[in-house]
Structures are given as C-alpha cells and as structure tokens.
Write a protein that holds these residues in place. Structure first.
Motif, PDB file in Angstrom:
ATOM      1  N   ALA A 191       0.814  -1.217   0.000  1.00  0.00           N
ATOM      2  CA  ALA A 191       0.000   0.000   0.000  1.00  0.00           C
ATOM      3  C   ALA A 191       0.847   1.266   0.000  1.00  0.00           C
ATOM      4  CB  ALA A 191      -0.937   0.002   1.205  1.00  0.00           C
ATOM      5  N   LEU A 192       2.070   1.161   0.526  1.00  0.00           N
ATOM      6  CA  LEU A 192       2.953   2.330   0.603  1.00  0.00           C
ATOM      7  C   LEU A 192       3.883   2.445  -0.606  1.00  0.00           C
ATOM      8  CD1 LEU A 192       3.865   2.234   4.400  1.00  0.00           C
ATOM      9  CD2 LEU A 192       2.256   3.752   3.246  1.00  0.00           C
ATOM     10  N   GLY A 193       3.649   1.636  -1.616  1.00  0.00           N
ATOM     11  CA  GLY A 193       4.401   1.780  -2.854  1.00  0.00           C
ATOM     12  C   GLY A 193       5.339   0.646  -3.192  1.00  0.00           C
ATOM     13  N   GLY A 194       5.401  -0.368  -2.339  1.00  0.00           N
ATOM     14  CA  GLY A 194       6.274  -1.493  -2.609  1.00  0.00           C
ATOM     15  C   GLY A 194       7.614  -1.390  -1.906  1.00  0.00           C
ATOM     16  N   LYS A 195       8.375  -2.474  -1.962  1.00  0.00           N
ATOM     17  CA  LYS A 195       9.607  -2.587  -1.178  1.00  0.00           C
ATOM     18  C   LYS A 195      10.627  -1.501  -1.493  1.00  0.00           C
ATOM     19  CE  LYS A 195       9.273  -7.585  -0.378  1.00  0.00           C
ATOM     20  NZ  LYS A 195       9.937  -8.911  -0.564  1.00  0.00           N
ATOM     21  N   GLU A 196      10.869  -1.231  -2.780  1.00  0.00           N
ATOM     22  CA  GLU A 196      11.897  -0.258  -3.137  1.00  0.00           C
ATOM     23  C   GLU A 196      11.544   1.140  -2.649  1.00  0.00           C
ATOM     24  OE1 GLU A 196      13.082  -0.242  -7.188  1.00  0.00           O
ATOM     25  OE2 GLU A 196      13.530  -2.399  -7.245  1.00  0.00           O
ATOM     26  N   GLU A 197      10.287   1.523  -2.837  1.00  0.00           N
ATOM     27  CA  GLU A 197       9.890   2.861  -2.420  1.00  0.00           C
ATOM     28  C   GLU A 197       9.910   2.995  -0.900  1.00  0.00           C
ATOM     29  OE1 GLU A 197       6.727   6.292  -3.736  1.00  0.00           O
ATOM     30  OE2 GLU A 197       6.772   4.354  -4.737  1.00  0.00           O
ATOM     31  N   VAL A 198       9.431   1.986  -0.210  1.00  0.00           N
ATOM     32  CA  VAL A 198       9.413   2.024   1.249  1.00  0.00           C
ATOM     33  C   VAL A 198      10.834   2.073   1.806  1.00  0.00           C
ATOM     34  CG1 VAL A 198       8.826   0.701   3.311  1.00  0.00           C
ATOM     35  CG2 VAL A 198       7.165   0.908   1.473  1.00  0.00           C
ATOM     36  N   ALA A 199      11.745   1.316   1.205  1.00  0.00           N
ATOM     37  CA  ALA A 199      13.129   1.279   1.680  1.00  0.00           C
ATOM     38  C   ALA A 199      13.812   2.639   1.545  1.00  0.00           C
ATOM     39  CB  ALA A 199      13.922   0.227   0.911  1.00  0.00           C
ATOM     40  N   GLY A 200      13.322   3.477   0.625  1.00  0.00           N
ATOM     41  CA  GLY A 200      13.902   4.799   0.433  1.00  0.00           C
ATOM     42  C   GLY A 200      13.424   5.840   1.418  1.00  0.00           C
ATOM     43  N   THR A 201      12.563   5.449   2.334  1.00  0.00           N
ATOM     44  CA  THR A 201      12.046   6.358   3.361  1.00  0.00           C
ATOM     45  C   THR A 201      12.687   6.027   4.701  1.00  0.00           C
ATOM     46  OG1 THR A 201       9.919   6.514   2.224  1.00  0.00           O
ATOM     47  CG2 THR A 201       9.975   7.171   4.539  1.00  0.00           C
ATOM     48  N   GLU A 202      13.451   6.970   5.245  1.00  0.00           N
ATOM     49  CA  GLU A 202      14.143   6.747   6.514  1.00  0.00           C
ATOM     50  C   GLU A 202      13.286   7.234   7.680  1.00  0.00           C
ATOM     51  OE1 GLU A 202      18.022   8.523   6.229  1.00  0.00           O
ATOM     52  OE2 GLU A 202      18.806   6.789   5.133  1.00  0.00           O
ATOM     53  N   VAL A 203      13.126   6.360   8.656  1.00  0.00           N
ATOM     54  CA  VAL A 203      12.239   6.607   9.784  1.00  0.00           C
ATOM     55  C   VAL A 203      12.999   6.521  11.097  1.00  0.00           C
ATOM     56  CG1 VAL A 203      10.194   5.789  11.021  1.00  0.00           C
ATOM     57  CG2 VAL A 203      10.248   5.707   8.519  1.00  0.00           C
ATOM     58  N   ASN A 204      12.733   7.460  11.989  1.00  0.00           N
ATOM     59  CA  ASN A 204      13.286   7.410  13.343  1.00  0.00           C
ATOM     60  C   ASN A 204      12.157   7.307  14.361  1.00  0.00           C
ATOM     61  OD1 ASN A 204      16.031   7.199  13.791  1.00  0.00           O
ATOM     62  ND2 ASN A 204      16.432   9.369  13.432  1.00  0.00           N
ATOM     63  N   MET A 205      12.460   6.625  15.469  1.00  0.00           N
ATOM     64  CA  MET A 205      11.557   6.539  16.607  1.00  0.00           C
ATOM     65  C   MET A 205      12.248   7.187  17.791  1.00  0.00           C
ATOM     66  SD  MET A 205       8.639   5.457  17.855  1.00  0.00           S
ATOM     67  CE  MET A 205       8.200   6.115  19.472  1.00  0.00           C
ATOM     68  N   VAL A 206      11.630   8.224  18.352  1.00  0.00           N
ATOM     69  CA  VAL A 206      12.186   8.978  19.467  1.00  0.00           C
ATOM     70  C   VAL A 206      11.285   8.800  20.683  1.00  0.00           C
ATOM     71  CG1 VAL A 206      12.731  11.291  20.339  1.00  0.00           C
ATOM     72  CG2 VAL A 206      13.273  10.686  17.964  1.00  0.00           C
ATOM     73  N   ARG A 207      11.901   8.545  21.831  1.00  0.00           N
ATOM     74  CA  ARG A 207      11.122   8.393  23.060  1.00  0.00           C
ATOM     75  C   ARG A 207      11.633   9.358  24.124  1.00  0.00           C
ATOM     76  NH1 ARG A 207      10.584   3.266  27.292  1.00  0.00           N
ATOM     77  NH2 ARG A 207       8.372   3.507  27.742  1.00  0.00           N
ATOM     78  N   PHE A 208      10.720  10.176  24.628  1.00  0.00           N
ATOM     79  CA  PHE A 208      11.020  11.059  25.754  1.00  0.00           C
ATOM     80  C   PHE A 208      10.711  10.293  27.037  1.00  0.00           C
ATOM     81  CE2 PHE A 208       9.817  13.837  22.193  1.00  0.00           C
ATOM     82  CZ  PHE A 208      10.928  14.675  22.130  1.00  0.00           C
ATOM     83  N   VAL A 209      11.695  10.202  27.921  1.00  0.00           N
ATOM     84  CA  VAL A 209      11.570   9.373  29.119  1.00  0.00           C
ATOM     85  C   VAL A 209      11.812  10.213  30.363  1.00  0.00           C
ATOM     86  CG1 VAL A 209      12.409   7.334  30.326  1.00  0.00           C
ATOM     87  CG2 VAL A 209      12.378   7.383  27.815  1.00  0.00           C
ATOM     88  N   GLU A 210      10.838  10.229  31.253  1.00  0.00           N
ATOM     89  CA  GLU A 210      11.005  10.950  32.515  1.00  0.00           C
ATOM     90  C   GLU A 210      12.193  10.383  33.285  1.00  0.00           C
ATOM     91  OE1 GLU A 210       8.496  11.779  36.648  1.00  0.00           O
ATOM     92  OE2 GLU A 210       7.401  11.293  34.807  1.00  0.00           O
ATOM     93  N   GLY A 211      13.107  11.271  33.687  1.00  0.00           N
ATOM     94  CA  GLY A 211      14.258  10.848  34.467  1.00  0.00           C
ATOM     95  C   GLY A 211      15.408  10.283  33.657  1.00  0.00           C
ATOM     96  N   ALA A 212      15.366  10.443  32.335  1.00  0.00           N
ATOM     97  CA  ALA A 212      16.442   9.907  31.499  1.00  0.00           C
ATOM     98  C   ALA A 212      16.637  10.800  30.281  1.00  0.00           C
ATOM     99  CB  ALA A 212      16.120   8.484  31.060  1.00  0.00           C
ATOM    100  N   ASP A 213      17.695  10.528  29.533  1.00  0.00           N
ATOM    101  CA  ASP A 213      17.922  11.254  28.293  1.00  0.00           C
ATOM    102  C   ASP A 213      16.903  10.819  27.235  1.00  0.00           C
ATOM    103  OD1 ASP A 213      20.062  12.847  29.097  1.00  0.00           O
ATOM    104  OD2 ASP A 213      21.565  11.343  28.571  1.00  0.00           O
ATOM    105  N   ILE A 214      16.864  11.570  26.163  1.00  0.00           N
ATOM    106  CA  ILE A 214      15.956  11.268  25.048  1.00  0.00           C
ATOM    107  C   ILE A 214      16.542  10.101  24.259  1.00  0.00           C
ATOM    108  CG2 ILE A 214      14.861  12.185  22.974  1.00  0.00           C
ATOM    109  CD1 ILE A 214      15.427  15.020  24.267  1.00  0.00           C
ATOM    110  N   ARG A 215      15.699   9.138  23.928  1.00  0.00           N
ATOM    111  CA  ARG A 215      16.174   7.951  23.235  1.00  0.00           C
ATOM    112  C   ARG A 215      15.829   8.000  21.742  1.00  0.00           C
ATOM    113  NH1 ARG A 215      14.040   3.543  27.754  1.00  0.00           N
ATOM    114  NH2 ARG A 215      15.502   4.190  29.396  1.00  0.00           N
ATOM    115  N   ILE A 216      16.853   7.852  20.919  1.00  0.00           N
ATOM    116  CA  ILE A 216      16.652   7.618  19.493  1.00  0.00           C
ATOM    117  C   ILE A 216      16.807   6.109  19.311  1.00  0.00           C
ATOM    118  CG2 ILE A 216      17.442   8.097  17.150  1.00  0.00           C
ATOM    119  CD1 ILE A 216      18.754  10.651  18.249  1.00  0.00           C
ATOM    120  N   TYR A 217      15.735   5.445  18.997  1.00  0.00           N
ATOM    121  CA  TYR A 217      15.761   3.989  18.997  1.00  0.00           C
ATOM    122  C   TYR A 217      16.582   3.424  17.849  1.00  0.00           C
ATOM    123  CZ  TYR A 217      12.806   2.982  22.964  1.00  0.00           C
ATOM    124  OH  TYR A 217      12.345   2.843  24.238  1.00  0.00           O
TER     125      TYR A 217
END
Length: 325
Positions: A191-217
């Motif tokens: 649905a997102l355009g197939g494997k090649e197109e999806v692979a060309g999109t870079e994604v990050n997951m960031v988590r803000f955590v109370e009592g800790a630094d910010i996590r880039i997963y």
C-alpha cells in the motif's frame, strides 16, 4: 525519495483481534477454569526455557503473567490470565488492550515487584515471564507453579511468543497469528508503494523518558522489528545505538534524530521527560521532518510497551495511515 511520493492503496489488513476472538470461542480461556477437565489426565509437556526444561500441563487453565509482552501473548492466543502485573501507567493494564479482554484479571502488583502472595492465592498452574525481569525470583515463583521464562523481552518478541504459545498449548493458534501478521505487513508495504519505495524512506523513533535522556531507537528493539518488517529505511544515527537499543541524547542534540519521518512517544510527565522543552525548541522546529509535517506523536503504551502481536497489528495500521498522509 521523500514521503510525498507515497500513495495510499487499498489495504486488506488481517485482524489479529479477530483471530484471537475465534481462538477464544473455539478453545476456551483460563477464565473457564472452574473445572480442570482439560487437564484431568495430568498429562504434561516439556518446554525449553531460559532456566532449563520446565514441565507444564498440556492445557494450563489458570495462568498468571508478569509482564506486558506475556499479557499480549496470552490475550492474542485467546487465553485470559487469572492474574497479571500492571505497568507503571495510570491505566494499569496497557490501554491498547480491549477493556473486555482485561476485565476480571486480578492485579498482582507492579511489573518489577509482583506480589508473590497474591500470585499464590490465585493457585496458578502456569506463570509466564522473562529472566531479565524476574530471574531473581525464579525459585520462589517455581514453588508456586511451573514458571516459563524467556531470556529477554523486546527485540526477540516473536521467538518469545512461540515459547508462550508452547507453554499454553496454543501452537496452532500461534501459527494463525504469525501468518496473519505477515499478511498485514505485506499489505502495508504494498500500500505504501512497494519494497523499493518504502526502503527509500528513513524513519526514526524517538522516546522522551522521565528521568532519562531522550532515546533515538536503534535496530535491536521491538518497534525496530516492525519497521524492518515493513521494509522502512533507518538513518545512520541508529547504528550508533548502544547494544543496538538506543542512542541517547540531550535536548541540545535532538537534531540528530532528524529523518524523512519521525515518530515520538513519551513515558511519564511530558515536562519531566523534556518533551515540552524539546519540541518547543528551535532545533526541533528546524528539523526537516518537522518542516515537512512528517512528525507524528504516538501512544507509548502501544508503540513501546506492548511488545506483542496484538500491539504490532495496531501499529501497522497506524504506520500505514501516517505514511500515507
């Protein structure tokens, strides 16, 4: 390649909740444990665990789970535990789980400090958890009931699910679930355009955590496996993650989290977790993902804490919706 080139397509998602509901109707649940007819023969099976071989009943009727992954696994397989620990969130049991599925489950304490007396009072015939969480309590738990522990949680969630399924005597149902997930992944990628197109999109997951630094997963955690299954690209910063888990930064380095798309969640109070401070900063607002409206706030309980197929199915739906915008 930017996400602006992605086009939504028809998505025929397989609903894991439907699979679980059918399984529950067909096979019963540990809620129906007033009678032990399913295990009257006393037959057992041997399950290989992180603590060695453990003998469990062929059809455990009274199951206690001590972490969120095990709760997701049991419910996905159509088994309602008689007891479960609660996560450190206001909702107790994670909020992505249907209320009717968790209704009636006895709360046996916080995840890291389960109440052993409360567990024993439920007279379980199986306890599910992991060595990383409760390895120090294994002897005590094993005195209460056969205890099946996986080595870890998070990244090996699919392998752990198979261990849970074997302990519960639900291997056939587990195959249905895994196959349904694979179909859903394939549908989202297409649905997102197939494997090649999806692979060309870079994604990050960031988590803000109370009592800790910010996590880039990084690439060795639960959410990373789902992103990888869909085939999404990951920025180079993720390769710096400690043990593959996360690369932790201060608000002054949040621009390192920039990518084509950034998802972010918060654990704890947004101010104490530095979310408010960070997302209001010039560094954050100057990131390409922010300027291109490709930043999405997501539910921490679902995306980070759930760790199972029911959570993953819902995440796939949210990924499809967000990346299609």
């Amino acid at each position: 390649m930017t996400l602006r080139s992605l086009r939504p397509r028809a998505l025929a998602a397989v609903s894991l909740s439907t699979v679980a509901a059918l399984t529950l109707a067909a096979c019963g649940s540990s809620d129906d444990s007033g009678s032990d007819s399913d295990s009257a023969s006393g037959s057992t099976r041997t399950v290989k665990t992180a603590m060695g071989d453990v003998k469990v009943k062929e059809a455990p009727a009274r199951v206690v789970v001590l972490d969120t992954a095990e709760l997701d696994s049991a419910l996905t397989l159509g088994v309602k535990p008689v007891g479960a620990t609660h996560a450190d969130v206001s909702s107790g049991f994670l909020n992505y789980l249907p209320k009717d599925q968790v209704a009636g489950i006895e709360d046996v304490g916080r995840m890291m400090t389960p109440n052993l007396e409360a567990i024993a009072a439920l007279k379980p015939d199986l306890i599910l958890t992991s060595k990383v969480r409760h390895g120090d309590k294994y002897a005590e738990l094993s005195e209460i009931a056969p205890t099946v522990m996986t080595e870890n949680t998070g990244y090996p969630w699919k392998e752990n699910f198979q261990v849970h399924a074997e302990a519960l005597g639900k291997e056939a149902e587990a195959k249905m679930v895994a196959d349904g997930y694979a179909d859903h992944v394939a549908d989202v990628t297409k649905a997102l355009g197939g494997k090649e197109e999806v692979a060309g999109t870079e994604v990050n997951m960031v988590r803000f955590v109370e009592g800790a630094d910010i996590r880039i997963y990084g690439k060795q955690n639960y959410i990373a496996t789902i992103l990888a299954d869909v085939g999404l690209g990951r920025p180079a910063i993720t390769d710096k993650a400690k043990d593959g888990f996360s690369y932790d930064v201060s608000p002054e380095k949040i621009d390192l989290a920039d990518a084509d798309v950034v998802f972010h969640s918060t654990y704890g109070d947004p101010k104490k977790a530095k979310e408010t401070q960070t997302t209001g900063s010039g560094l954050w607002k100057n990131m390409d993902a922010v300027k291109n409206d490709k930043v999405f706030a997501v539910d921490d309980q679902l995306w980070i804490q759930g760790i199972g197929y029911t959570a993953a199915d819902k995440i796939l739906g949210e990924l499809h919706k967000s990346l299609s915008e």
